[in-house]
Enzyme design. Structure first.
Site, PDB file in Angstrom:
ATOM      1  N   ASP A 183      96.489 -36.204  75.007  1.00 18.19           N
ATOM      2  CA  ASP A 183      96.639 -37.484  74.314  1.00 18.19           C
ATOM      3  C   ASP A 183      98.031 -38.036  74.638  1.00 18.19           C
ATOM      4  O   ASP A 183      99.036 -37.373  74.394  1.00 18.19           O
ATOM      5  CB  ASP A 183      96.474 -37.250  72.804  1.00 18.19           C
ATOM      6  CG  ASP A 183      96.237 -38.557  72.065  1.00 18.19           C
ATOM      7  OD1 ASP A 183      96.810 -39.587  72.481  1.00 18.19           O
ATOM      8  OD2 ASP A 183      95.491 -38.537  71.075  1.00 18.19           O
ATOM      9  N   ASP A 192      92.331 -31.615  76.166  1.00 15.12           N
ATOM     10  CA  ASP A 192      92.524 -32.949  75.606  1.00 15.12           C
ATOM     11  C   ASP A 192      94.001 -33.314  75.722  1.00 15.12           C
ATOM     12  O   ASP A 192      94.853 -32.718  75.072  1.00 15.12           O
ATOM     13  CB  ASP A 192      92.064 -32.921  74.130  1.00 15.12           C
ATOM     14  CG  ASP A 192      92.335 -34.241  73.426  1.00 15.12           C
ATOM     15  OD1 ASP A 192      92.659 -35.231  74.115  1.00 15.12           O
ATOM     16  OD2 ASP A 192      92.241 -34.275  72.188  1.00 15.12           O
ATOM     17  N   ASP A 224      95.927 -30.503  73.386  1.00  9.96           N
ATOM     18  CA  ASP A 224      95.628 -30.193  71.992  1.00  9.96           C
ATOM     19  C   ASP A 224      94.821 -28.891  71.930  1.00  9.96           C
ATOM     20  O   ASP A 224      93.635 -28.858  72.238  1.00  9.96           O
ATOM     21  CB  ASP A 224      94.830 -31.348  71.377  1.00  9.96           C
ATOM     22  CG  ASP A 224      94.611 -31.146  69.885  1.00  9.96           C
ATOM     23  OD1 ASP A 224      94.798 -30.004  69.400  1.00  9.96           O
ATOM     24  OD2 ASP A 224      94.256 -32.115  69.201  1.00  9.96           O
TER      25      ASP A 224
END
Ligand SMILES: [Zn+2]
Lengths: 449, 340
Positions: free
Chosen positions: B96, B94, B289
């Site tokens: 971001d 992930d 993450d």
């Protein structure tokens, strides 16, 4: 040159040897060549009876050596088995490997303890044998073994990664394959390396220990597959009588391993409360995870290490009570894992990460097994109260008379009280010398529904 | 752009724009084994443990409820409603945009610049996943504020958290590779290491910095360090790197861009170089993450759903090199807004 099958009996060479020499009709007969090879390699044996005189004997010695080394290391004397690590017996060793593998596959099947110990024993033999060879010999046989194996994908070794025996960063990967052979390395990376001799770089970066570990693990997996295959085919062909015969002897040798675990346990299972007994005998899918991870893990660990936690109200770490974690790993975890395997479906089969959660509940963070360096990353979880069990695990909660006593409000207080009751009863039984069958000493029987 | 969507806009999106055919096949097949979760009020996904037998049921639900956000599990279960009988989980990375450790913009949430940097990072990670780890069946999802790499390769879906965390560290370059390699035989080495010398003073060790090893993990690490040094703007916080060192790194970074690592290390000095790569390895850990990667039961924003906080479509990306979210992930209602 050392026979390749001394390390990898499943190699083509190994199969060839068995085809030429492996008639099962003669495996029980004294084998002069074998005796000669053993005598030449073992030097002086204290006990002449310890010499294997036929191939069946040799198979059993192979297993016995490993079992003794693992389960009674203090009495184990490697010198008694010196011949097993001598390349002179390689040819006989291959045949004995196949005898064992087939007997175990047919009689016990691939999921059995016998199978697992057999596979482990081969790993042990590989290690020791490589150690005994000269550097040049071991390097050479490892290279030949690598050439004889299929491509090794890193994803096949996930067990080594999760147990941290291996780190992904130590491998040289190309397209998912682990590069182990020098030829392959040169082909792929040779012209990228400047200012240095690529062969030297290969030797430095791809360390021998790592390669040996990987090779050993791949061979063990291949043996696993071989046992599965034989077991599958065994329903079609009638097994040879010698194989059935040897299976009983295998069981006997492996008994040594199981006895020790039970002897070491000082948990008084008769004093376990009904919810714990029900959990130990296996739980259905509904309550399964919580019963094993939350209830059983905390109960067994405190009952074994620190039953007075609620009385003392003094919180400790597992290692305060079990400094080297021997009790935790050899006694407590096996009981939890056994119960997990008795669940329907077996807990770790569809929820493998619950092993990590069990470790976490013992206070060692989220890892496959408890290790000192991780202690404190999570809390040692105390047993839940009877009220909570009644709500969350109601199907396991079948209160008996002791459960209804005043100070019993969690499984641990039950355990302490019941131990005291049992002791009292035993004492009074002794003094009255009564033999009342209602006053049975075995609450497990009273409990059966 | 990047404004929250109103309730009416959400409704319009799910009735007029949402197309069942756009739901990626990897979600559609075995949809009944996944857990779904929804956020109806914009306060997080409170409505969880939902299960849909097929995509038509999902369609009906979305039309009636037009949720603020929609999620589905990375895990497949036999009993998804109770998250029971776990079967397997996708492996997730992930990225971001608002959390990436080195970004050249100083926006509050996300903007065009950091979104593009997130895209570049994803592209780098993809290369390593394919070239080194040999993984296939990899899908990239634009999440609305960054990217999800979702891997459904059957060889990784049963891996536990420990192995997933090793993969994560490998692909982002979160550890400095060892620089001492033995050049002597293991038996002798053990002898020297244990009996004669302390390990690091044992003879027969070759010192090789990561940039001298053009394969394996050291090569991945070299690429990640190069990316970091190229893109840093001097405001990054690293314990090991003081302002003076940061200034010198920026001054000499052209050498790194030209792969003149030896020269660069000479200018910086060996101890300060060590500090620098140590600091960068820690920053790299923040590229992805980690909590998401090691969580086998996480729910992730569902592709095709609306990210209502920023009014962007969460969608599968076919070509990461050319993808432009501002062209492709903007729902129709945004362009119909006044003053757009
Ligand atoms: Zn920005």
């Amino acid at each position: 040159m050392v026979l390749l099958s001394f390390i990898n009996p499943l190699s083509d060479e190994g199969k060839q040897i068995v085809r030429e020499n492996g008639s099962l009709n003669s495996v029980n007969e004294d084998n002069g060549d074998l005796i000669y090879a053993v005598e030449r390699s073992s030097g002086q044996l204290d006990d002449i009876d310890n010499i294997p005189t036929n191939l069946i004997d040799l198979s059993l010695k192979r297993l016995e050596c490993y079992v003794k080394k693992t389960y009674s290391p203090k009495e184990f004397d490697l010198n008694q088995y010196k011949y097993l690590f001598d390349k002179k017996i390689a040819k006989f060793d291959v045949i004995s490997f196949y005898i064992l593998a087939q007997a175990i596959a047919i009689k016990f099947g691939p999921a059995s303890r016998e199978s697992k110990e057999f596979v482990e024993s081969q790993g042990f033999l590989i290690e020791r044998r490589l150690f005994n060879l000269s550097n040049r010999e071991s390097e050479e046989i490892i290279q030949r073994t690598i050439d004889s194996l299929d491509e090794v994908k890193w994803t096949h070794l996930s067990d080594l990664f999760s147990s941290k025996k291996l780190n992904l960063q130590e491998l040289v990967l190309n397209n998912g394959n682990i590069i182990l052979s020098e030829d392959e390395f040169m082909e792929i990376f040779g012209n990228k390396i400047k200012n240095r001799d690529p062969a030297t770089v290969f030797k430095a970066v791809i360390q021998k220990e790592t390669t040996e570990l990987i090779v050993k693990s791949v061979i063990k997996q291949n043996i696993d597959d071989y046992i599965k295959e034989v077991s599958k085919n065994s329903s079609i062909i009638d097994p040879h009588p010698s194989l059935i015969n040897i299976a009983d002897k295998i069981s006997k040798i492996l008994k040594v391993g199981t006895n020790i675990e039970i002897k070491a346990s000082t948990l008084e299972q008769d004093a376990f409360p009904p919810c714990i007994k029900n959990t130990i005998s296996g739980v259905g899918s509904g309550n399964r995870n919580d019963a094993i991870v939350l209830l059983l893990t905390s109960f067994l660990s405190y009952a074994r290490l620190y039953p007075s936690i609620f009385k003392n109200k003094d919180f400790r770490k597992v290692s305060d009570l079990d400094a080297d974690l021997k009790i935790t790993i050899n006694e407590i975890l096996p009981l939890i894992y056994d119960a997990a395997n008795r669940c329907n479906p077996p807990l770790f089969e569809d929820d493998p990460q619950e092993k990590l959660n069990i470790t976490a509940k013992l206070g060692f963070g989220v890892y496959e097994i408890p290790e000192m360096k991780h202690e404190g990353e999570s809390k040692w979880y105390t047993p839940m109260s009877c009220d909570k069990i009644k709500i969350h695990l109601s199907s396991l909660c079948k209160p008996d008379a002791t459960c209804k006593k005043d100070n019993v409000n969690n499984p641990l207080s039950y355990y302490n009280r019941k131990q005291w009751e049992l002791k009292k009863r035993a004492n009074s039984n002794n003094s009255n010398n009564s033999n009342n069958s209602n006053n049975s000493n075995n609450p497990a029987k009273n409990n059966s529904r | 752009m990047f404004e929250p969507a109103t309730k009416a806009e959400r409704k319009q999106y799910y009735t007029e724009e949402w197309d069942i055919k756009k739901l990626p096949e990897f979600i559609n097949e075995n949809i009944h084994n996944r857990e779904f979760g929804f956020d109806h009020l914009g306060r997080g996904p409170n409505d969880r443990h939902r299960v849909f037998k097929n995509s038509n049921e999902l369609k009906k639900f979305l039309r009636i409820r037009f949720p603020f956000a929609a999620y589905c599990s990375v895990a497949f279960y036999n009993k998804p409603r109770r998250r029971g009988d776990w079967l397997k989980s996708e492996l997730i990375f992930d990225v971001d945009a608002k959390d990436i450790p080195i970004r050249s913009c100083d926006c509050d949430g996300v903007c065009e610049i950091c979104l593009d940097e997130a895209r570049q990072i994803v592209s780098n990670i993809l290369d390593t996943l394919k070239d080194d780890l040999g993984l296939t069946d990899i899908h990239v999802i634009y999440s609305g504020r960054g990217y999800h790499i979702r891997i459904l390769d059957k060889n990784v879906m049963k891996l536990n958290s420990e192995v997933r965390s090793q993969i994560l560290k490998y692909v982002v370059g979160a550890e400095v590779p060892k620089s001492k390699y033995s050049s002597i035989e293991s038996k002798e080495r053990n002898y020297y290491a244990q009996e004669v010398y302390k390990k690091d003073r044992a003879p027969g060790y070759d010192k090789m910095d990561h940039y001298l090893i053009p394969f394996g993990y050291p090569a991945v690490f070299t690429k990640r360090v190069k990316y970091a040094i190229t893109n840093m703007n001097g405001t990054e916080k690293m314990e090991e790197v003081n302002p003076k060192l940061m200034k010198d790194v920026l001054k000499y970074r052209e050498m790194v861009q030209k792969d003149e690592w030896g020269l660069f290390k000479n200018k910086i000095g060996p101890i300060r170089y060590r500090n620098l790569v140590e600091g960068i390895s820690k920053l790299n850990m923040g590229l992805v993450d980690a909590k998401v990667s090691i969580d086998l039961k996480r729910i992730l924003r569902m592709p095709t759903s609306l990210h209502s906080k920023v009014s962007m479509r969460c969608m599968e990306v076919k070509n990461i090199e050319t993808f432009d979210p501002l062209k492709e992930a903007v729902p129709k209602f945004v362009s119909e807004r006044k003053g757009y």
